[in-house]
Design a protein around this motif. Structure first.
Motif, PDB file in Angstrom:
ATOM      1  N   PRO A   1      -5.021  62.278 -33.907  1.00  0.00           N
ATOM      2  CA  PRO A   1      -4.175  62.499 -35.087  1.00  0.00           C
ATOM      3  C   PRO A   1      -3.383  61.265 -35.503  1.00  0.00           C
ATOM      4  N   LEU A   2      -3.268  60.284 -34.585  1.00  0.00           N
ATOM      5  CA  LEU A   2      -2.571  59.037 -34.895  1.00  0.00           C
ATOM      6  C   LEU A   2      -3.487  57.866 -34.537  1.00  0.00           C
ATOM      7  N   THR A   3      -3.746  57.003 -35.531  1.00  0.00           N
ATOM      8  CA  THR A   3      -4.601  55.829 -35.319  1.00  0.00           C
ATOM      9  C   THR A   3      -3.800  54.575 -35.631  1.00  0.00           C
ATOM     10  N   VAL A   4      -3.562  53.757 -34.611  1.00  0.00           N
ATOM     11  CA  VAL A   4      -2.780  52.528 -34.769  1.00  0.00           C
ATOM     12  C   VAL A   4      -3.739  51.366 -34.993  1.00  0.00           C
ATOM     13  N   LEU A   5      -3.482  50.617 -36.078  1.00  0.00           N
ATOM     14  CA  LEU A   5      -4.299  49.434 -36.395  1.00  0.00           C
ATOM     15  C   LEU A   5      -3.476  48.198 -36.110  1.00  0.00           C
ATOM     16  N   CYS A   6      -4.056  47.259 -35.350  1.00  0.00           N
ATOM     17  CA  CYS A   6      -3.317  46.021 -35.058  1.00  0.00           C
ATOM     18  C   CYS A   6      -4.302  44.859 -35.062  1.00  0.00           C
TER      19      CYS A   6
ATOM     20  N   PRO B   1      -2.809  62.758 -28.273  1.00  0.00           N
ATOM     21  CA  PRO B   1      -3.768  61.647 -28.238  1.00  0.00           C
ATOM     22  C   PRO B   1      -3.433  60.599 -29.302  1.00  0.00           C
ATOM     23  N   VAL B   2      -3.854  59.371 -29.032  1.00  0.00           N
ATOM     24  CA  VAL B   2      -3.613  58.270 -29.965  1.00  0.00           C
ATOM     25  C   VAL B   2      -4.771  57.286 -29.840  1.00  0.00           C
TER      26      VAL B   2
ATOM     27  N   ARG C   1      -8.102  63.552 -41.125  1.00  0.00           N
ATOM     28  CA  ARG C   1      -7.506  64.211 -39.951  1.00  0.00           C
ATOM     29  C   ARG C   1      -6.632  63.250 -39.132  1.00  0.00           C
ATOM     30  N   THR C   2      -6.363  62.082 -39.691  1.00  0.00           N
ATOM     31  CA  THR C   2      -5.536  61.152 -38.919  1.00  0.00           C
ATOM     32  C   THR C   2      -4.444  60.533 -39.785  1.00  0.00           C
TER      33      THR C   2
ATOM     34  N   ASP D   1       7.958  61.475 -38.539  1.00  0.00           N
ATOM     35  CA  ASP D   1       8.531  62.501 -37.641  1.00  0.00           C
ATOM     36  C   ASP D   1       7.448  63.141 -36.778  1.00  0.00           C
ATOM     37  N   ALA D   2       6.277  63.357 -37.391  1.00  0.00           N
ATOM     38  CA  ALA D   2       5.189  64.041 -36.665  1.00  0.00           C
ATOM     39  C   ALA D   2       4.729  63.225 -35.461  1.00  0.00           C
ATOM     40  N   HIS D   3       4.922  61.920 -35.511  1.00  0.00           N
ATOM     41  CA  HIS D   3       4.388  61.057 -34.442  1.00  0.00           C
ATOM     42  C   HIS D   3       5.470  60.255 -33.733  1.00  0.00           C
ATOM     43  N   GLU D   4       6.736  60.503 -34.046  1.00  0.00           N
ATOM     44  CA  GLU D   4       7.817  59.706 -33.454  1.00  0.00           C
ATOM     45  C   GLU D   4       7.797  59.766 -31.932  1.00  0.00           C
TER      46      GLU D   4
END
Ligand code: FVH
Length: 294
Positions: free
Chosen positions: A65-70, A9-10, A90-91, A147-150
């Motif tokens: 686990p991955l939160t992208v801010l734009c 998830p992202v 947790r992210t 690496d964890a999110h590549e």
């Protein structure tokens, strides 16, 4: 890519022209995607494509686990994070907002004080190329977090990790944009000059493209000279180049067009020659670029 990576998830926060392209690419690659935008309606098309709408920014910051801010700028990122008391432990925050290296390093410090892992990034692409190999996305920060999110980030395009310093992505962005606008300005100078002789932009463009490609071939060899600190004049000495620079100024002035760029080119060379480097090759000018101007 194993099944857990494809289903990772992202979350995307900020659904402007770029943010919505990022979220769309994650959705298309099969990632459960949560979205949030200050103006909620901008999330509607993505929700229609299967994205989950976060009811609050706190929910968005803790959904994946991955939160992208734009967002527009780092001030907006700071306002958004400061207004939230979500547990960020947790992210991993990946900030793809444009800004300076100092802003990136400060944002990393603030995020880590909130318990979040933080990656900074720079998008060297326009929204329409996101999701294709043409979209270059640069990252900097802890390598294990990249690496964890590549695998997830690979949905955006060609992703690269530059190093542990959070400021590197912004510095590469600045360096890349400096090259982009410098090449465009040089092309505009030549186009303006040739137009005074009745040559239209379309006629000059193929020649200009060939020149740009030719100069690009020199960069690896010039980089070796810079890294070694030795600039033997294998092709031409700076003094020879400087004489040709006079012609650029004369032609521009005679044609009645702007001559500021040719004058800057000559001024940089003259400083290096005055410092005793006239017999060396053009990359010796790095010394002039490496210090504050007059
Ligand atoms: N568009 C491009 O081609 C370039 C490519 C290179 C990288 N840039 C950078 O990406 C960031 C976002 O750019 P954008 O083109 O998506 O920008 P906008 O379409 O204007 O969307 C801005 C989003 O930011 C939200 N926002 C602004 N201020 C706040 C705030 N204080 N709190 C929360 N969100 C905020 C805005 O929300 P809204 O106005 O829709 O409610 C948009 O979602 C940028 O750094 C580029 O330099 C793009």
């Amino acid at each position: 890519m194993n099944s857990s990576e494809t289903a990772s998830p992202v979350t995307v926060i900020g659904l402007g022209l770029m943010g919505r392209a990022l979220a769309g690419a994650f959705l298309k690659a099969g990632h459960p995607t949560t979205v949030w935008n200050r103006t909620p309606a901008k999330a509607d098309p993505l929700v229609a494509e299967g994205a989950r709408r976060a009811p609050t920014v706190d929910d968005a910051l803790t959904a994946a686990p991955l939160t992208v801010l734009c967002l527009t700028d780092y001030q907006a990122v700071r306002e958004l994070l400061d207004a939230s008391d979500a547990d960020l432990g947790r992210t991993t925050l990946l900030n793809l907002t444009s800004g300076s290296s100092a802003q990136a390093r400060e944002a990393a410090r603030r995020a880590e004080r909130r318990g979040a892992r933080y990656l900074d990034g720079a998008i060297m692409a326009i929204p329409s190329t996101i999701g294709t190999a043409d979209a270059l996305v640069l990252h900097s920060g802890p390598r294990p977090d990249f690496d964890a999110h590549e695998a997830t980030l690979g949905a955006l395009g060609t992703v690269t990790h530059l190093g542990e310093d959070h400021g590197l992505a912004s510095l590469y962005d600045a360096a890349g944009l400096t090259m982009m606008w410098s090449v465009l300005n040089a092309w505009l100078q030549g186009t303006a000059l040739l137009r005074t002789a009745g040559v239209d932009a379309a006629a000059f463009a193929p020649f200009a493209r060939q020149m740009a490609a030719g100069v690009a071939e020199w960069l690896p060899g010039h980089a070796e000279q810079i890294d070694s600190g030795s600039f033997p004049a294998e092709v031409s000495a700076l003094e020879t180049d400087a004489r040709a620079m006079e012609h650029l100024i004369e032609e521009s002035e005679a044609a009645g067009i702007n001559a500021e760029l040719p004058r800057l080119i000559r001024a940089m060379a003259e400083r290096a020659i005055a410092a005793g480097h006239g017999g060396e090759q053009y990359p010796v000018l790095i010394e002039e670029f490496a210090k504050p101007g007059p």
